[in-house]
Design an enzyme around this catalytic site. Structure first.
Site, PDB file in Angstrom:
ATOM      1  N   ASN A   1       9.113  10.905   6.348  1.00  0.00           N
ATOM      2  CA  ASN A   1       8.696  10.197   5.177  1.00  0.00           C
ATOM      3  C   ASN A   1       9.485  11.591   4.217  1.00  0.00           C
ATOM      4  OD1 ASN A   1       6.110  10.207   6.220  1.00  0.00           O
ATOM      5  ND2 ASN A   1       5.498  11.296   4.797  1.00  0.00           N
TER       6      ASN A   1
ATOM      7  N   SER B   1       5.868  -1.055   8.225  1.00  0.00           N
ATOM      8  CA  SER B   1       4.558  -1.587   6.950  1.00  0.00           C
ATOM      9  C   SER B   1       5.625  -2.646   5.827  1.00  0.00           C
ATOM     10  CB  SER B   1       4.399  -0.772   5.844  1.00  0.00           C
ATOM     11  OG  SER B   1       3.956  -0.566   4.631  1.00  0.00           O
TER      12      SER B   1
ATOM     13  N   CYS C   1       1.359   9.420  -1.855  1.00  0.00           N
ATOM     14  CA  CYS C   1      -0.623   9.819  -1.767  1.00  0.00           C
ATOM     15  C   CYS C   1      -0.727  10.808  -1.378  1.00  0.00           C
ATOM     16  CB  CYS C   1      -0.616   8.573  -0.451  1.00  0.00           C
ATOM     17  SG  CYS C   1       0.580   8.777   0.416  1.00  0.00           S
TER      18      CYS C   1
ATOM     19  N   THR D   1      -8.903 -14.612   7.557  1.00  0.00           N
ATOM     20  CA  THR D   1      -8.160 -14.858   7.217  1.00  0.00           C
ATOM     21  C   THR D   1      -7.333 -14.257   6.636  1.00  0.00           C
ATOM     22  OG1 THR D   1      -9.577 -16.749   6.523  1.00  0.00           O
ATOM     23  CG2 THR D   1      -7.288 -17.290   5.575  1.00  0.00           C
TER      24      THR D   1
HETATM   25  C1  LIG Z   1       5.501   7.393   6.908  1.00  0.00           C
HETATM   26  C2  LIG Z   1       4.399   6.436   7.087  1.00  0.00           C
HETATM   27  N1  LIG Z   1       3.642   6.303   7.031  1.00  0.00           N
HETATM   28  C3  LIG Z   1       2.306   5.298   6.673  1.00  0.00           C
HETATM   29  C4  LIG Z   1       2.691   4.955   5.629  1.00  0.00           C
HETATM   30  C5  LIG Z   1       2.175   4.101   4.823  1.00  0.00           C
HETATM   31  O1  LIG Z   1       2.022   2.598   5.165  1.00  0.00           O
HETATM   32  P1  LIG Z   1       1.577   1.644   4.260  1.00  0.00           P
HETATM   33  O2  LIG Z   1       1.785   2.322   2.929  1.00  0.00           O
HETATM   34  O3  LIG Z   1       1.911   0.199   3.571  1.00  0.00           O
HETATM   35  O4  LIG Z   1      -0.219   1.736   4.486  1.00  0.00           O
HETATM   36  C6  LIG Z   1       3.905   5.639   4.920  1.00  0.00           C
HETATM   37  C7  LIG Z   1       3.913   5.057   3.767  1.00  0.00           C
HETATM   38  O5  LIG Z   1       4.178   5.779   2.632  1.00  0.00           O
HETATM   39  C8  LIG Z   1       4.578   5.956   5.286  1.00  0.00           C
HETATM   40  O6  LIG Z   1       5.782   6.694   4.688  1.00  0.00           O
END
Ligand SMILES: Cc1ncc(COP(=O)(O)O)c(C=O)c1O
Length: 380
Positions: free
Chosen positions: A149, A197, A323, A235
């Protein structure tokens, strides 16, 4: 505002919203109900399941809908550990995973398991042979992300699958960032488990899937009804699932065109930035990279200050994963590539998306060049 933070999230595609609308208001059906309202809702979920499955070359019954990538990663790791029956599992992963894999792995370590953390090279790639060297006779699971990412490097997941299959080890990949940017085919990759996602590919937030290859046994993380074959009771998020299905259908149809466009924009951006701003390094340049991601280090610049100033000027970028950027820690990915803390702190991620226009690129180049220069002048 110019939005160059598409790795954090993407804008909901209007066509996706249109398909979601009836399920957000009006239709009351619970997909588990046997009356016609329920059955209509079940059909909408089944249609979405088929669309998502087609997008990754899976069978519809191999998907488990979750609340997103984080839950899918947690289900892959903890679900496999719980199904194995061992309290001291051996797991192999990489030091550049997203927190959604790193933190479950840390939890596994705390609970008595052993996690081997594969290193990456200066280009941001794992070396398959070094990773395979970490496998032990009792290794339960290997989890390696398909694309990173922060820097966009595409990991050689496929090159691990012969070794995992031969040894009966489960292979999981977090494909959250790869989706909609490169082809994903679970069979070609040879993976047993794969996370996606919806909000990274112009779908809604709060919905994802874990692909679980037929025959692979997992235990659920939560207990309740029979939904998602008991692996994810509760659900269903009907509107979210319907939106995810539509987003996958669009992403599949547009993949080649989107990728080519983003790569053209990214390339023009990087070329101009490197020409105009001395002391710029493109992180991950010598590795296969996602077509949309540009992670740049600017000598002597504080990445966070640059992001804040760019925001004031009308350009949204990021110092890394949304995050973890709140923690103001330098990217663990750049540190793993051997960058010094100062170099890691001087980095900013620009991530292009389907809705960026060519004018955005020229404007972004101008804004980044001006802002870096101003910040450098302030330091003198
Ligand atoms: C490589 C990767 N994995 C997992 C996630 C987490 O996904 P979600 O935001 O849907 O929980 C992200 C989100 O930034 C991500 O970039």
């Amino acid at each position: 505002m110019i939005y160059l933070d598409n790795n954090a999230t993407t804008a909901l595609e209007p066509e996706v919203l249109d398909e979601m609308m009836p399920w957000l208001g009006g239709t009351p059906g619970n997909p588990s109900s046997i009356h016609s309202f329920g059955q209509e809702t079940r059909r909408a979920i089944d249609r979405a399941r088929t669309r998502v499955a087609r997008f990754i070359g899976a069978q519809p019954e191999e998907l488990v809908f979750t609340s997103g990538g984080t839950e899918a990663d947690n289900l892959a790791l903890f679900g496999a550990v719980a199904a194995s029956g061992t309290t001291t599992p051996h797991v192999v992963t990489t030091i550049i995973e997203h927190q959604a894999v790193i933190n479950p792995c840390r939890h596994i370590e705390k609970a008595g398991g052993v996690v081997a953390w594969a290193p990456i090279d200066a280009n941001g790639l794992i070396r398959p042979e070094d990773t395979i060297a970490l496998f032990k006779d009792d290794t339960l699971l290997v989890s390696v992300m398909l694309a990173n990412n922060d820097i966009g490097t595409i990991q050689p997941v496929r090159e691990l699958s012969n070794a995992t299959r031969e040894r009966g080890i489960l292979l999981h990949t977090d494909a959250v960032q790869a989706a909609g940017k490169i082809e994903i085919d679970v069979k070609k990759l040879g993976v047993d488990l794969l996370s996606l996602s919806a909000h990274k590919l112009y779908g809604p937030k709060g919905v994802g899937i874990l692909y679980v290859r037929k025959g692979i046994r997992l235990k659920p993380l939560v207990f309740g009804g029979h939904q998602e074959r008991g692996l994810r009771p509760g659900t269903e998020n009907v509107a979210g699932i319907v939106g995810f299905g539509k987003a996958c259908e669009i992403a599949g149809a547009r993949l080649a065109a989107d990728a080519a466009r983003m790569e053209t924009m990214r390339s023009a951006f990087e070329t101009a930035i490197c020409e105009r701003i001395a002391g710029t390094t493109i992180n991950g340049l010598n590795a296969p990279r996602l077509p949309n991601t540009s992670n740049l280090s600017f000598e002597g610049i504080d990445g966070e200050a640059l992001v804040i100033n760019l925001d004031l000027m009308g350009l949204a970028a990021s110092t890394g994963a949304a995050c973890s950027s709140a923690e103001n820690e330098p990217s663990h990915v750049l540190a793993a590539m051997g960058r010094s803390p100062a170099e890691a702190r001087s980095s900013v991620r620009f991530s292009f998306g389907r809705h960026n226009a060519e004018e955005d690129v020229a404007r972004a180049i101008e804004l980044v060049a001006q802002t870096v220069q101003q910040l450098r002048e302030c330091r003198q």
